[in-house]
Design a protein around this motif. Structure first.
Motif, PDB file in Angstrom:
ATOM      1  N   ALA A   1      -5.729  -1.449  -7.416  1.00 59.71           N
ATOM      2  CA  ALA A   1      -4.790  -1.792  -6.358  1.00 59.71           C
ATOM      3  C   ALA A   1      -3.428  -2.088  -6.964  1.00 59.71           C
ATOM      4  O   ALA A   1      -3.323  -2.745  -7.999  1.00 59.71           O
ATOM      5  N   MET A   2      -2.389  -1.600  -6.308  1.00 61.88           N
ATOM      6  CA  MET A   2      -1.004  -1.885  -6.678  1.00 61.88           C
ATOM      7  C   MET A   2      -0.285  -2.316  -5.409  1.00 61.88           C
ATOM      8  O   MET A   2      -0.386  -1.636  -4.373  1.00 61.88           O
ATOM      9  N   GLY A   3       0.436  -3.420  -5.462  1.00 60.97           N
ATOM     10  CA  GLY A   3       1.081  -3.914  -4.260  1.00 60.97           C
ATOM     11  C   GLY A   3       2.474  -4.457  -4.525  1.00 60.97           C
ATOM     12  O   GLY A   3       2.766  -4.982  -5.598  1.00 60.97           O
ATOM     13  N   VAL A   4       3.361  -4.304  -3.536  1.00 59.55           N
ATOM     14  CA  VAL A   4       4.720  -4.828  -3.593  1.00 59.55           C
ATOM     15  C   VAL A   4       4.976  -5.600  -2.309  1.00 59.55           C
ATOM     16  O   VAL A   4       4.665  -5.122  -1.210  1.00 59.55           O
ATOM     17  N   ILE A   5       5.547  -6.787  -2.434  1.00 62.04           N
ATOM     18  CA  ILE A   5       5.981  -7.579  -1.287  1.00 62.04           C
ATOM     19  C   ILE A   5       7.459  -7.861  -1.450  1.00 62.04           C
ATOM     20  O   ILE A   5       7.895  -8.374  -2.492  1.00 62.04           O
ATOM     21  N   GLN A   6       8.248  -7.536  -0.428  1.00 60.49           N
ATOM     22  CA  GLN A   6       9.690  -7.712  -0.521  1.00 60.49           C
ATOM     23  C   GLN A   6      10.269  -7.970   0.872  1.00 60.49           C
ATOM     24  O   GLN A   6       9.643  -7.644   1.877  1.00 60.49           O
ATOM     25  N   PRO A   7      11.469  -8.559   0.948  1.00 57.31           N
ATOM     26  CA  PRO A   7      12.108  -8.765   2.246  1.00 57.31           C
ATOM     27  C   PRO A   7      12.420  -7.432   2.913  1.00 57.31           C
ATOM     28  O   PRO A   7      12.580  -6.403   2.245  1.00 57.31           O
TER      29      PRO A   7
ATOM     30  N   VAL B   1       5.190  -5.019   3.069  1.00 53.62           N
ATOM     31  CA  VAL B   1       4.132  -4.932   2.063  1.00 53.62           C
ATOM     32  C   VAL B   1       3.778  -3.462   1.878  1.00 53.62           C
ATOM     33  O   VAL B   1       3.471  -2.762   2.850  1.00 53.62           O
ATOM     34  N   ILE B   2       3.849  -2.991   0.637  1.00 47.95           N
ATOM     35  CA  ILE B   2       3.395  -1.631   0.303  1.00 47.95           C
ATOM     36  C   ILE B   2       2.197  -1.784  -0.622  1.00 47.95           C
ATOM     37  O   ILE B   2       2.286  -2.441  -1.663  1.00 47.95           O
TER      38      ILE B   2
END
Length: 224
Positions: free
Chosen positions: A197-203, A184-185
């Motif tokens: 807020a800005m968010g990225v969820i990735q494997p 999570v970034i």
């Protein structure tokens, strides 16, 4: 285990691509075309989750027979405008979901307007909240820490990195968390009585780091 995403009450689910006008309509609280209201989906939000929930699934109605087929694998990024938030950004391709969420934190409630793009196991989230209290405004680091606790709870995620970032002349923070399977970034900025807020969820094994950075760097003010 899958970390389910952002930002769960009534969700307007947008299937396929939106035009800029439709995105503006969404940001202004008006329903764009092709939006299906799904208040009973029980999809957890980015801030409310922080833990696996395998039964959280997106459900969509099939389009009428007269509607042209929707290309869910299109590679087009979309320009999104949050008119009331006074910002714009570029959203990666995926299924869009717009939401209004009240997030309780140790520093008080935050009333977020959010937009999420989901493409299989990658999710990109942009959000803003207005009407912050004087206490929240005067102690931004305490507010960022309180939000961090909602995004990536310590029992599931470990903080891997924290660094300062900027949005125009304003300071913010970026946090990177990892679980056994996901990264999570999360970036957040305090601008007057607004928080973004800005968010990225990735494997963990994702090959889309360039897309994640492009999305996180794309936020900008509409008015200089």
């Amino acid at each position: 285990m899958k970390y389910t995403l952002l930002l769960a009450t009534a969700i307007a689910t947008v299937v396929g691509g939106l035009t800029l006008g439709q995105c503006q309509a969404t940001a202004q609280g008006r329903e764009p075309l092709m939006v299906a209201q799904s208040p009973n989906q029980n999809l957890r939000s980015f801030f409310e989750t922080g833990r696996p929930q395998s039964q959280d699934t997106l459900r969509f109605q099939s389009p009428p027979s007269s509607v042209p087929p929707i290309r869910t694998n299109a590679n087009n990024w979309q320009l999104i405008v949050f008119s009331q938030g006074n910002v714009s950004f570029w959203m990666p391709p995926g299924i869009l979901a717009q939401d209004s969420v009240v997030i309780g934190t140790a520093e008080g409630d935050l009333n977020f307007q959010t937009l999420t793009s989901t493409d299989n196991d990658h999710r990109y989230v942009a959000a803003y909240a207005t009407g912050l209290t004087e206490q929240q405004i005067n102690d931004p680091m305490a507010l960022f820490t309180a939000m961090q606790a909602r995004v990536a709870p310590a029992e599931t995620f470990s903080l891997m990195n924290e660094r300062p970032v900027t949005l125009g002349d304003y300071q913010g923070s970026e946090f990177t968390f990892e679980s056994d399977t996901e990264r999570v970034i999360f970036r957040t900025y305090l601008v007057g009585d607004k928080i973004y807020a800005m968010g990225v969820i990735q494997p963990l094994n994702s090959t889309r780091d360039n897309a994640a950075r492009t999305f996180l760097n794309a936020l900008q003010f509409i008015d200089s």
